[in-house]
Design a protein around this motif. Sequence first.
Motif, PDB file in Angstrom:
ATOM      1  N   CYS A  44       0.822  -1.214   0.000  1.00  0.00           N
ATOM      2  CA  CYS A  44       0.000   0.000   0.000  1.00  0.00           C
ATOM      3  C   CYS A  44       0.857   1.265   0.000  1.00  0.00           C
ATOM      4  CB  CYS A  44      -0.903   0.018   1.229  1.00  0.00           C
ATOM      5  SG  CYS A  44      -1.794  -1.515   1.440  1.00  0.00           S
ATOM      6  N   PHE A  45       2.130   1.120   0.331  1.00  0.00           N
ATOM      7  CA  PHE A  45       2.973   2.320   0.447  1.00  0.00           C
ATOM      8  C   PHE A  45       3.510   2.720  -0.929  1.00  0.00           C
ATOM      9  CE2 PHE A  45       2.484   1.052   4.709  1.00  0.00           C
ATOM     10  CZ  PHE A  45       2.697   2.170   5.493  1.00  0.00           C
ATOM     11  N   PRO A  46       3.754   4.006  -1.102  1.00  0.00           N
ATOM     12  CA  PRO A  46       4.204   4.462  -2.429  1.00  0.00           C
ATOM     13  C   PRO A  46       5.645   4.038  -2.720  1.00  0.00           C
ATOM     14  CG  PRO A  46       4.107   6.305  -0.876  1.00  0.00           C
ATOM     15  CD  PRO A  46       3.543   5.122  -0.154  1.00  0.00           C
ATOM     16  N   PHE A  47       5.939   3.916  -4.007  1.00  0.00           N
ATOM     17  CA  PHE A  47       7.300   3.617  -4.439  1.00  0.00           C
ATOM     18  C   PHE A  47       8.201   4.831  -4.229  1.00  0.00           C
ATOM     19  CE2 PHE A  47       4.871   0.817  -7.450  1.00  0.00           C
ATOM     20  CZ  PHE A  47       5.355  -0.394  -6.961  1.00  0.00           C
TER      21      PHE A  47
ATOM     22  N   GLU B  26      10.526  -7.171  -3.351  1.00  0.00           N
ATOM     23  CA  GLU B  26       9.288  -7.407  -4.075  1.00  0.00           C
ATOM     24  C   GLU B  26       9.630  -7.440  -5.560  1.00  0.00           C
ATOM     25  OE1 GLU B  26       6.026  -4.548  -2.866  1.00  0.00           O
ATOM     26  OE2 GLU B  26       7.750  -3.610  -1.898  1.00  0.00           O
ATOM     27  N   ILE B  27       8.796  -8.095  -6.320  1.00  0.00           N
ATOM     28  CA  ILE B  27       8.913  -8.044  -7.780  1.00  0.00           C
ATOM     29  C   ILE B  27       7.609  -7.440  -8.303  1.00  0.00           C
ATOM     30  CG2 ILE B  27       9.072  -9.401  -9.914  1.00  0.00           C
ATOM     31  CD1 ILE B  27      11.673  -9.532  -8.461  1.00  0.00           C
ATOM     32  N   ILE B  28       7.742  -6.454  -9.171  1.00  0.00           N
ATOM     33  CA  ILE B  28       6.542  -5.806  -9.708  1.00  0.00           C
ATOM     34  C   ILE B  28       6.580  -5.791 -11.233  1.00  0.00           C
ATOM     35  CG2 ILE B  28       6.274  -4.303  -7.673  1.00  0.00           C
ATOM     36  CD1 ILE B  28       7.343  -2.011  -9.613  1.00  0.00           C
ATOM     37  N   ASN B  29       5.443  -5.578 -11.786  1.00  0.00           N
ATOM     38  CA  ASN B  29       5.358  -5.327 -13.219  1.00  0.00           C
ATOM     39  C   ASN B  29       5.884  -3.909 -13.467  1.00  0.00           C
ATOM     40  OD1 ASN B  29       4.336  -4.248 -15.675  1.00  0.00           O
ATOM     41  ND2 ASN B  29       2.785  -5.876 -15.748  1.00  0.00           N
ATOM     42  N   PRO B  30       6.958  -3.779 -14.244  1.00  0.00           N
ATOM     43  CA  PRO B  30       7.569  -2.448 -14.378  1.00  0.00           C
ATOM     44  C   PRO B  30       6.654  -1.427 -15.067  1.00  0.00           C
ATOM     45  CG  PRO B  30       8.674  -4.032 -15.821  1.00  0.00           C
ATOM     46  CD  PRO B  30       7.710  -4.814 -14.979  1.00  0.00           C
TER      47      PRO B  30
ATOM     48  N   LEU C 166      12.752  -5.551  -9.721  1.00  0.00           N
ATOM     49  CA  LEU C 166      13.054  -5.739  -8.301  1.00  0.00           C
ATOM     50  C   LEU C 166      12.838  -4.421  -7.555  1.00  0.00           C
ATOM     51  CD1 LEU C 166      14.314  -7.652  -6.106  1.00  0.00           C
ATOM     52  CD2 LEU C 166      16.536  -6.691  -6.758  1.00  0.00           C
ATOM     53  N   VAL C 167      12.096  -4.502  -6.458  1.00  0.00           N
ATOM     54  CA  VAL C 167      11.841  -3.327  -5.616  1.00  0.00           C
ATOM     55  C   VAL C 167      12.364  -3.657  -4.229  1.00  0.00           C
ATOM     56  CG1 VAL C 167      10.005  -1.984  -4.523  1.00  0.00           C
ATOM     57  CG2 VAL C 167       9.859  -2.549  -6.958  1.00  0.00           C
ATOM     58  N   LEU C 168      13.172  -2.772  -3.673  1.00  0.00           N
ATOM     59  CA  LEU C 168      13.803  -3.066  -2.382  1.00  0.00           C
ATOM     60  C   LEU C 168      13.505  -1.991  -1.345  1.00  0.00           C
ATOM     61  CD1 LEU C 168      17.356  -4.198  -3.633  1.00  0.00           C
ATOM     62  CD2 LEU C 168      15.556  -5.677  -2.697  1.00  0.00           C
TER      63      LEU C 168
ATOM     64  N   LEU D 165      15.484   3.768   2.334  1.00  0.00           N
ATOM     65  CA  LEU D 165      14.699   3.943   1.122  1.00  0.00           C
ATOM     66  C   LEU D 165      13.543   2.939   1.150  1.00  0.00           C
ATOM     67  CD1 LEU D 165      17.573   4.432  -1.493  1.00  0.00           C
ATOM     68  CD2 LEU D 165      16.048   6.195  -0.580  1.00  0.00           C
ATOM     69  N   ILE D 166      12.383   3.438   0.840  1.00  0.00           N
ATOM     70  CA  ILE D 166      11.168   2.628   0.932  1.00  0.00           C
ATOM     71  C   ILE D 166      10.699   2.242  -0.471  1.00  0.00           C
ATOM     72  CG2 ILE D 166       8.790   2.577   1.816  1.00  0.00           C
ATOM     73  CD1 ILE D 166      11.036   3.022   3.960  1.00  0.00           C
ATOM     74  N   ARG D 167      10.550   0.960  -0.703  1.00  0.00           N
ATOM     75  CA  ARG D 167      10.067   0.460  -2.002  1.00  0.00           C
ATOM     76  C   ARG D 167      10.820   1.136  -3.162  1.00  0.00           C
ATOM     77  NH1 ARG D 167       4.037  -0.447  -3.284  1.00  0.00           N
ATOM     78  NH2 ARG D 167       4.731  -2.542  -3.854  1.00  0.00           N
TER      79      ARG D 167
END
Lengths: 431, 431
Positions: free
Chosen positions: A60-63, A266-270, A284-286, A296-298
Amino acid sequence: MPFWNKELETLPRQKLEKLQFARLKRVLTRVYQKVPHYRKKFQDAGVNPSKLKSLEDIKCFPFTTKEDLFVDYPYGLLTVTPEKVIRLHTSSGTTGKPKAIFFSKKDINNSAELIARCLVMTGATKGDILQNSMTYGLFTGAFVMHYGAEKVGILVIPAGPGNTERQINLMKDFGTTILHITPSYALYVASVLYEKGIDPRKELKLKRAYLGAEPYSEETRKKIENMLGIDIYNCYGLTEMNGPGVGFECPYKEGLHIWEDNFLMEIINPETGAPLPDGEIGELVLTTLNREAMPLIRYRTRDLTRIISEPCKCGRTHRRISRILGRSDDMFIVKGVNIFPQQIEQVLMGIKGVAQNYQIVLESYDEMIVKVEIDRELFDGKIEKLIKLKEEIVEKIRSATMVKPKVELLEPGTLPVSEGKAKRVIDKRTI
Amino acid sequence: MPFWNKELETLPRQKLEKLQFARLKRVLTRVYQKVPHYRKKFQDAGVNPSKLKSLEDIKCFPFTTKEDLFVDYPYGLLTVTPEKVIRLHTSSGTTGKPKAIFFSKKDINNSAELIARCLVMTGATKGDILQNSMTYGLFTGAFVMHYGAEKVGILVIPAGPGNTERQINLMKDFGTTILHITPSYALYVASVLYEKGIDPRKELKLKRAYLGAEPYSEETRKKIENMLGIDIYNCYGLTEMNGPGVGFECPYKEGLHIWEDNFLMEIINPETGAPLPDGEIGELVLTTLNREAMPLIRYRTRDLTRIISEPCKCGRTHRRISRILGRSDDMFIVKGVNIFPQQIEQVLMGIKGVAQNYQIVLESYDEMIVKVEIDRELFDGKIEKLIKLKEEIVEKIRSATMVKPKVELLEPGTLPVSEGKAKRVIDKRTI
């Protein structure tokens, strides 16, 4: 199987996730309280760290994107006063200013701890001699490895890159057992050794190398391993997340362990930002779980990979990612097809007769020129072999990418030699 | 007056000498027991550490010269097993191989402690931002400063040398307060700032700089201080003795304090090796009193200076040396006269109209050509001023060195720019 921190490296998943959750809550709270830019982003997204109930809620948190790093530049994302930071590292930005990442004393020590885990995991130990042929400076690569090796008690030779003659003398004189180097430079050093008639297996004490800073294919790894007679480990990192040591191969070499007590992955659809399940390829999102000065968040790494969630034979409970398949930024388009440089490399390095260096030149949107250096002995006046080799390269690249390339065969030494990060794609197109 | 380690820095002389004696006895015993080369040298000289009765007795022990560093190369002078060393630094040798100096963990920590003393002595503190524009790599300069600054809690920007545009951007963006830089590169950076119309006093936060790695004159210091509006401190060191931080100026700038609890200093006649009393100019000879991995006994530094034994107003009891007057190796001979490059520099930097860069070219044994860049505004078509300036330079160099030089005046930017150690003397003569 040796461990640097056995307890944390083999923490049962349940406990590991509990630790992750506690740290995630702490870091979200911290940035919410201390960093106006994060507070505003969280508020705009209608989220509040106090409402985090599970690891899943991170979605739910922003990238955070690289553009966020330039808001309130350069000190705006710090959760400590600038007096508490002792190191600046930068990463070349696409815009004029570099991305600036700051480390506290605790952060520097922690990044060294993570590298120490990686080194010991691959069998390195006190008594090893590590020749650090990465650039020492604003990039993190050389420094983080340096501090980690020092922690293990490894002798570090701070060679830096370049001056190949000296690199070879250092290996010979001091009995270097480990190289930390870019893949392209490793290939070059290996070829110089061969030209000089030095047999690395007999005259050097090299046992292994850590390759990083550039994407490269499994075929390149095999090629370097064979040329030098050593064992090569992939490592993954980015300046925004300490540099190297975020992910590292264990001796089973079936993916890179991510130190999940330090990084939530996390892995997301880019394209859409939607979460993808383990096993699917995406970006990859870290989230840093244990960083003091500048969490650093997401953070969107732009690196494409997939999560390997099966337990690893090495006993570490930290999940793995596959070799990085490319950067969403590196991708280029020819004839409407998305192509990653690594696809080309993978093909080339699997073809007999192809030497170390190649370059992809883009002059228009409907043609891809691939310049390839080939083994010197093929230039023996018999044109038939060259034609056959060229046809093989064209066909294999076409089959891998769906685009038929124009291929040019070159003598070794024709293309510019890289002593740092290799520039494989020369894009001369304007939009 | 702030101190990093007040107790040791202000230790009463008697106690300091007692500490020196205990450490000297320990180190002599250690090398005698553990290093065959030292044992043999001591035996050949008929000396034995057990017979050392006073600090004065050091004079009976043999010197160590750079040639000794190549005996049993590279690990032969270690008093610990190679597994205990974690760092190699090298210094360009005159022969093919570099001088190799090894550090244990304790040695690295200790060299950082000494730099911390130097930094705090000059007023640096947590919250300062140090741009380290020395080369990180096999030379010690950048690393030792880096580790010392980190210990104090200073933010280190590991810029490395070169890329002047970026150096200036770093200073502007991150608010650099301290530079660690070579004098020649500092002059160049200052001149670029002026060309760009950037007023360092208004647009930068620079407060001080530490200059090292090259000898330079008091006039050069003043020139850089004026151009940048900062306070400059001389520092002295050599790879064989940790690198920087062996000697450093306190705010009174009347000589460089040598940390005598770590280094035993002597001044000798460089021709005969005979000890010289405090105050007389000769070659500095240093013995490491507190080094673990690779102690050096009576090491001939080749640097010319004198000991200042009067108590310093800063309260530190460690004696000082004068600014290094030259290296016995740098000296060159023209018309039978011994000349040090610094003599020329001192003259040039005191003459109005002379810019930052100069070069001494030697083509024969009876002529010295001095190429000097001068301020651009002097090239205004009026030849009289140039003739007068040239005459002034010729006369002042002749008066300082006893040799009348051939002087060539050049526009700024004509001579090669140094981004590391400046090469001031081009000796084209063959014997």
